[in-house]
Every structure is written in structure tokens, then in C-alpha cells.
Design an enzyme around this catalytic site. Sequence first.
Site, short mmCIF file in Angstrom:
data_model
loop_
_atom_site.label_atom_id
_atom_site.label_comp_id
_atom_site.label_asym_id
_atom_site.label_seq_id
_atom_site.Cartn_x
_atom_site.Cartn_y
_atom_site.Cartn_z
N PHE A 54 8.71 -41.65 54.55
CA PHE A 54 8.68 -42.95 55.24
C PHE A 54 7.58 -42.92 56.29
O PHE A 54 7.40 -41.93 56.99
CB PHE A 54 10.04 -43.24 55.88
N GLU A 55 6.87 -44.04 56.40
CA GLU A 55 5.64 -44.02 57.19
C GLU A 55 5.86 -43.74 58.67
O GLU A 55 4.95 -43.27 59.35
CB GLU A 55 4.89 -45.33 57.03
N ALA A 56 7.05 -44.01 59.19
CA ALA A 56 7.29 -43.73 60.61
C ALA A 56 7.35 -42.23 60.88
O ALA A 56 7.34 -41.81 62.03
CB ALA A 56 8.56 -44.41 61.08
#
Lengths: 268, 337
Positions: A54-56
Site C-alpha cells: 500500500f502506497e502509504a
Amino acid sequence: MPKYSTDFTTQEMIVVAGSRTLPDNKVIFAGTGLPMVAITLAQLTHGPGIVPVFEAGAVGPSLSCGLPLSVGDSRTTYKANYLLGLNSAFELTQRGFADYGFIGGAEIDPYGNLNSTMMGSFPDGYQKPKTRLPGSGGASDMACSCERTIIIMVHEPRRFNEKISYITSPGYLDGSPNARWRAGHAGQGPERVITTKAILGFDDDTKRMKLIATLPGETVKSIQEATGFELVIPNDVYEFEPPTVEEIRLIREVIDPQGYFVKKKIKE
Amino acid sequence: MIEWTGLSPDEARQFLANKDKSKRDKRMSLKDAVQKYVKDGDNIGIAGFVNGRQPIAIVHEIIRQGRKDLCLSYQSAGLAIEYLAGAMILDESKNSIKRMELAYWAHEAFGISPLLRYFSENGIVELEDWSNYNMSARFKAGSMGLPFIPCRSPLGSDMLQRNRATVMDCPFTGRPIMLLPASHPNVALVHVQEADIYGNCRIQGPLYTCPEIAMASAHIIVTCDRLIEHEDMVRYPNRVSIPFFSVDAVIEVPFGAYPGNSHGLYYFDEKHIPEFRGACEKARKGDLTALKEYYDNYIFGVENTAEFINKLPLSQIQHVQKAESGIRLDAAYTVLG
């Protein structure tokens, strides 16, 4: 008990189709919304070895702590194998650690270019568009730098256009030979488009969208009619296996019982 | 040469060279911090990600004081921007946003941003579109003391026609590569779980782009859910996410990211976010009543976050804490008395 479900919504169907498309043991960088639901379903069924990113920042979590409502929320980090932030996540994609990017969009063209920025005239109307969409987020980065891209979106004629308002996330650009390489992309581009009606891919030579399979209740004709451009229709189009009773149960009871992403009509 | 928003790289270097980097007690009231460090016309770096660790308490205080002509820089944001935007719709003479450098403004599962639609479709705010990696890398360039950073995405996107990135052929491989200008906001607004009185911050869960935004900005206001003993902070030096000398003000504000998520402490308030977003949606369609009521009740009608939280049923607060069960805070700390 019958194997196949006879009572499912198009939203549930698209999640099942998306899930089955994800290969086990691959690193899959997932965008918000339907990709998150589909990847959770895949992890619970055929793909326990899927490594979600996930990009976070979260890499390789177990999605068993409840459906994340954001790609940055606490639930994306449960038992994660690695956790820093956005820069580190996107650096992984540039380096080649992300096998698949899994993204959605509001509008798509025959070459798999996606728009999630604005509807209206561009560039003149940019500061005052007809409809403003949320913006790229990380989708354009995944589309460029994950090795392959899987796109998931609602199938409506107004979303499938020969020319889209704005290219947010590049697919095969103008479809010309080596267009992506010449643009400077690291990844190879879109492999599949999963919709509420069909499984689509891209012609090897022309890079135009082609039909691979029809979802239950759809025909080649109904799919072409719901598409604002001409699809490549090969001879070997097949009917996609309907959702199983177990897949539908998992979506309704385990993954998204509140219907945050599934059952809700997607509106941009 | 481009037009820099916030500080240019050379100005940012000069500013930091002259900054007092002493290890001193930086506690102050949030009112004073905002008074001192947030000015009209500033480029403000908004930390957090969508509705995770958004600097809600700081933004509410800015709204109470009123700031104009702001430029907001962020990768993906939700509530913090929506609150500033709502304040602008209610009284543009008091609060206003002039420009945004952004990748995404919406609320993911909770829906699109009503006020992004309102602003852009009426041509009210100037937008510069980037990707999440672009904005993160721009802050990273700033934090590295470099004027630009190369990036592979999104080459071929229409974003390049509307932002200040440039494409060049790499001098070493000959292939096209994007160059992104660094971002140096005048002030960064950051909410973390734990900080000490000197400004050392320990972030739990995803770091988002908080360390980079903090290190790239001229000033930094930090709110924390817990102020902890310095000794506990430095017991794990490699877990300090933001070092003290970059920080100007530290304020303990429990629930400072509410109604958003603060990893390990509280999850999204799945009731309150739709309530606020619903009021914004009505405002987009021209009816300001619900929005005005919301602001009068929760922002203008209170002095601080503690009073805002006091207006909510305890059961609702307990629910957002309980919803975070199973998520561990991974370093022990002693709460400062």
C-alpha cells in the site's frame, strides 16, 4: 449446496473477477477502493502468498484485521513485513519490486490510458473543469512503474472513450510501437481490465483493448454496446466462471459487511 | 528558472543556516504556535495521508484565527483541506486558499471531496496536479537539500502540461526522466502519536511523508497525542522519525487527528466524518446551513480540541479507540506528567 452463487450484484462480480485475476506469490501494489477488496478476497482464497503493498508504506500485511477504509489506515499495517512511507513504497515500484499495480479510474481509452483527474476540455478548461475528480493519488505512479498493471472499473459507455479528457495514468499512450519505452517508463503497461461486464486485455500488436471473457449475463454484443470504442474481438472469447457461494459469502460476511466499497454504486 | 512557492532551495538553505537549533523546551499553546508560525500567504505543508494523522487540531486553530491566500502542499489529503475549504466558503474575508499543489483530495471509502468539486468547477482555487510519488519526492528533495529530484512517473501523463516538472534525457542512460522541483513550505503542520518537549517525534504505523515534509519546511508545528519523557524517546534513537532541531513548537493535543485515524490510538470516526462531509456536500449545492451549524458548534464554538471532543458522546470516542484494537504501539513510553 450448489457451488455457484445465483444471487450476486455486479459489484460483487467485479470483486470476484478482480480477485481471481491476481496470481499467488506476487507483489501487488493496490490502490484504494475495489482493488483493496479484491486483494483481500484473493488472500483469503487462492492467493495466501500474495504480498500486498500500500502506497502509504505497508508491505506484505495480512488483511485480516478488517477491511481498510484507506490505503493509509492502521488495518493496512497488520503484521506487515516492512513499513516506512510513501517514498519507500514508490521507490520499490521503480526498482522493480512490484509485479503488479492494481488500480481503478473513472475513464479509459482503447490503449488503457486512465483518467482520474477531470472531465471537460483540456488544457483550456483545466482550472474550471466540467467535473473535477479526486486526482491521481498514486495510480499514475503504479501505472508507470509497476511491472504490469491490472485495471478495475465500472463498465459504462461514458467511461470507455476513444479519447479521454485527461491522461492521468498512462497505459500504452498512443499505442505506437515501444511508446512506453520511448516515454521513459520502467514497467510494461496494462495487462488486464476487469469491469462489471468483462475481462479485457490488449492486442499484442496494436495495443488496443480486446475482449477476453464475458461475465455472467453479458454477451459480446452487450459488452461492445457498453463500450464507447471498437473492441478487438478474438475467436476465443469465453464465458467467465460465475462467483462461487463461498466467494460471495466472504465478501458479504467477512470482507465488507458494511458495504463500504461493495454494493455501493460507484459515483465519481 | 521557475517561480518557487514557499522558499526557493537557496532561501531554504539560508533560512536553516540562521535557525536556532538548540535543544530547548518547545512547548507552547497551539494558539501561540499558530500565531507565531502561520502567516497569510504562506505555503503550508500538510502532513498525514488522506484521513490518517491529518493535522486537524492545528487546522481548526488556523480557522479560528483566520488566514488568507494560503498555498497548500500535500500528497493525499482529506479532512484537513476540507475544513480549510469549508471555512473559506463560510467567510472568504477571514479564511482563504489561493492555490493547491496536490496529488489527491478526497476521502476514499467516505467519498469524494465535495469542496474540491466546488472550488475547481467554479474556478476558485488555482490547482497544480502531481502524483503521490511526485509530491513525496518533492518534499524529499527539499529534505535532502537538493533543488530537484529525478522521478520515473508519470511520464506521458497530462499532468506534465499543468505542473512545473520538466523532462530531460538522462545524461547517463539517454532515456527520458522527469525532474521535479523541491518543495520547501514556509510551515509544516504535523500530527504524531508521541513527541518529547524538544520536538523529537516518534511516529507509529506508516510514516507517510511526514519526516520529509518536516525536514523540508522552514517552520514546523507538531501536535502529539502524547507528550512523553525524553529518556523514553532516546532509548530508541533509530525510531525518532523527526529530530528535535527541525521542530519549532510542540503541543500535546490528545485526539489531535480526530475524526481521522491516528495509528494505534483511534480509528476513523465512521459517524462523524460522513456528518461533516454531508454538510460540505450540501454547501457545494448552495445550502450553507448545515456547514455553518457544524462550524459554529465544533470549531468557532470551542476554544480547542478538548472542548470539541467534549461535545461528542463518550461512547463515540470509546468506539473509535476500540476500533483500533489489535494494532500495537511498538515502543514503550512513559507519559509525561
